[in-house]
Design a protein around this motif. Structure first.
Motif, short mmCIF file in Angstrom:
data_model
loop_
_atom_site.label_atom_id
_atom_site.label_comp_id
_atom_site.label_asym_id
_atom_site.label_seq_id
_atom_site.Cartn_x
_atom_site.Cartn_y
_atom_site.Cartn_z
N ALA A 114 0.85 -1.18 0.00
CA ALA A 114 0.00 0.00 0.00
C ALA A 114 0.89 1.23 0.00
N TYR A 115 0.61 2.14 -0.90
CA TYR A 115 1.34 3.40 -1.01
C TYR A 115 0.49 4.45 -0.29
N THR A 116 1.00 4.98 0.81
CA THR A 116 0.14 5.69 1.74
C THR A 116 0.96 6.64 2.62
N TYR A 117 0.34 7.13 3.69
CA TYR A 117 0.91 8.01 4.72
C TYR A 117 1.07 9.45 4.25
N ASN A 118 1.98 9.72 3.30
CA ASN A 118 1.97 11.04 2.64
C ASN A 118 1.11 10.90 1.38
N GLU A 119 1.17 11.85 0.46
CA GLU A 119 0.46 11.68 -0.81
C GLU A 119 1.35 10.90 -1.78
N PRO A 120 1.04 9.63 -2.04
CA PRO A 120 1.95 8.81 -2.85
C PRO A 120 2.08 9.26 -4.29
N LEU A 121 1.06 9.93 -4.84
CA LEU A 121 1.11 10.26 -6.26
C LEU A 121 2.11 11.36 -6.60
N VAL A 122 2.59 12.12 -5.61
CA VAL A 122 3.64 13.09 -5.93
C VAL A 122 4.95 12.36 -6.21
N GLY A 123 5.02 11.10 -5.83
CA GLY A 123 6.13 10.21 -6.20
C GLY A 123 5.65 9.17 -7.20
N TYR A 124 4.92 9.61 -8.17
CA TYR A 124 4.26 8.74 -9.14
C TYR A 124 5.20 7.70 -9.75
N GLU A 125 6.41 8.10 -10.12
CA GLU A 125 7.32 7.18 -10.81
C GLU A 125 7.70 5.98 -9.93
N TYR A 126 7.89 6.23 -8.65
CA TYR A 126 8.23 5.14 -7.73
C TYR A 126 7.05 4.20 -7.56
N VAL A 127 5.86 4.75 -7.40
CA VAL A 127 4.66 3.91 -7.28
C VAL A 127 4.50 3.05 -8.52
N ARG A 128 4.65 3.66 -9.68
CA ARG A 128 4.52 2.92 -10.94
C ARG A 128 5.52 1.78 -11.03
N ASP A 129 6.77 2.05 -10.74
CA ASP A 129 7.81 1.03 -10.88
C ASP A 129 7.65 -0.08 -9.85
N CYS A 130 7.30 0.29 -8.62
CA CYS A 130 7.08 -0.72 -7.58
C CYS A 130 5.87 -1.57 -7.92
N ALA A 131 4.79 -0.91 -8.33
CA ALA A 131 3.54 -1.63 -8.60
C ALA A 131 3.72 -2.70 -9.67
N ALA A 132 4.49 -2.40 -10.70
CA ALA A 132 4.72 -3.38 -11.76
C ALA A 132 5.43 -4.62 -11.22
N LEU A 133 6.42 -4.40 -10.35
CA LEU A 133 7.17 -5.52 -9.79
C LEU A 133 6.35 -6.30 -8.77
N VAL A 134 5.52 -5.63 -8.01
CA VAL A 134 4.64 -6.31 -7.05
C VAL A 134 3.67 -7.22 -7.79
N HIS A 135 3.13 -6.74 -8.92
CA HIS A 135 2.25 -7.58 -9.73
C HIS A 135 2.98 -8.80 -10.27
N GLU A 136 4.22 -8.60 -10.69
CA GLU A 136 5.01 -9.74 -11.20
C GLU A 136 5.16 -10.83 -10.16
N ARG A 137 5.14 -10.45 -8.89
CA ARG A 137 5.28 -11.40 -7.79
C ARG A 137 3.94 -11.93 -7.32
N GLY A 138 2.88 -11.61 -8.06
CA GLY A 138 1.56 -12.16 -7.77
C GLY A 138 0.86 -11.53 -6.60
N MET A 139 1.20 -10.26 -6.29
CA MET A 139 0.61 -9.59 -5.14
C MET A 139 -0.12 -8.32 -5.59
N VAL A 140 -0.83 -7.69 -4.67
CA VAL A 140 -1.71 -6.58 -5.04
C VAL A 140 -1.09 -5.23 -4.66
N ASN A 141 -1.58 -4.20 -5.33
CA ASN A 141 -1.19 -2.82 -5.04
C ASN A 141 -2.40 -2.02 -4.58
N VAL A 142 -2.21 -1.29 -3.48
CA VAL A 142 -3.25 -0.45 -2.91
C VAL A 142 -2.74 0.99 -2.85
#
Length: 273
Positions: A114-142
């Protein structure tokens, strides 16, 4: 250079930092200052996001950085959301390391990140890159977000997101302007997300600001027009940050507003009561 991530469209000269304090102009490009810089990390119950109708009873690895593109005087996490680069203790965590940590915690009930606590979208690139790898490992992104993002970028990210809790901080343009935001942008983000992933919405009830029966009725009616099954969380206010002069929201008032919202929505929850 114009930062096109959100409606602020900060016009930055070389070396300048944007309104969110997390994006800047460096070498003629807009870059993310908080990429891979983690200020908070915890294995949380999914209900804490809050998500009540997405994998209930599970846990999720929750991470936050710094920065925000709103200026809410009642911010619950102002220590990190209102800070900039180098002002906090941080850990450098690559997308690969974060995705591996999420997988490592699967035996402890973890379902993803889960990308949370501060506003995660101001770090959009990190969320995008992490989310792709989390999906590759068969897990979910929140994603736990204020929804203040331009449409093209939001559409690009949504295929990687399984669930989102989006703050709807009120239902008047005037209130959003006071917070440095834009109501129509957030409404658009909610509508687009509801087409593509599980969505829940949270409204923190600020006494005398966004908590009239009329406003909550309008908010609930609009949300029902998107999908009456979108869960709405109405959270009780407690004094924080620059609103320490306000009293906590009376519990009975929260319950009354929740009953109004239930006239239109199938799932309404009260928080901090």
């Amino acid at each position: 250079m114009i930062c096109e991530l959100c409606f602020h469209h900060c016009d930055l000269s070389e070396g300048q930092t944007g309104f969110c304090r997390a994006r800047a102009c460096r070498d003629g490009k807009i870059v993310s200052l908080n990429y891979g810089k983690i200020t908070s990390i915890a294995l949380d119950p999914i209900e804490k996001k809050p998500l009540r109708r997405f994998h209930p009873g599970s846990r999720i690895l929750s991470v936050g950085s710094f920065g925000c593109n709103l200026r809410c005087p009642f911010c619950q996490n102002h220590e990190i959301s209102m800070s900039g680069d180098g002002e906090l203790e941080m850990a450098e965590v690559s997308p690969e390391a974060l995705a591996d940590k999420a997988l490592e915690l699967r035996p402890y009930g973890n379902i993803g990140v889960a990308y949370t606590y501060n506003e995660p979208l101001v770090g959009y690139e990190y969320v995008r890159d992490c989310a792709a790898l989390v999906h590759e490992r068969g897990m979910v992104n929140v994603l736990v977000t204020n929804g203040t993002i331009e449409e093209a970028t939001w559409r690009e990210l949504l295929p990687l997101i399984n669930a989102a809790n989006i703050d709807l901080k009120g239902f008047t343009p005037e209130w959003y302007r006071r917070l440095g935001g834009d109501l129509e942008t957030v409404k658009r983000s909610i509508s687009l997300a509801a087409e593509r992933c599980h969505v829940e919405v949270t409204t923190l009830l600020i006494p005398g600001e966004n908590d009239s029966e009329e406003e909550i009725r309008m908010l609930a009616q609009w949300l029902a027009s998107v999908d009456r099954n979108i869960p709405l969380h109405l959270s009780r206010f407690f004094p924080r940050y620059r609103m320490t002069d306000r009293s906590p929201k009376p519990e009975e008032r929260v319950y009354r507003l929740a009953d109004i919202a239930r006239e239109y929505l199938a799932f309404v929850y009260t928080g901090n009561c």
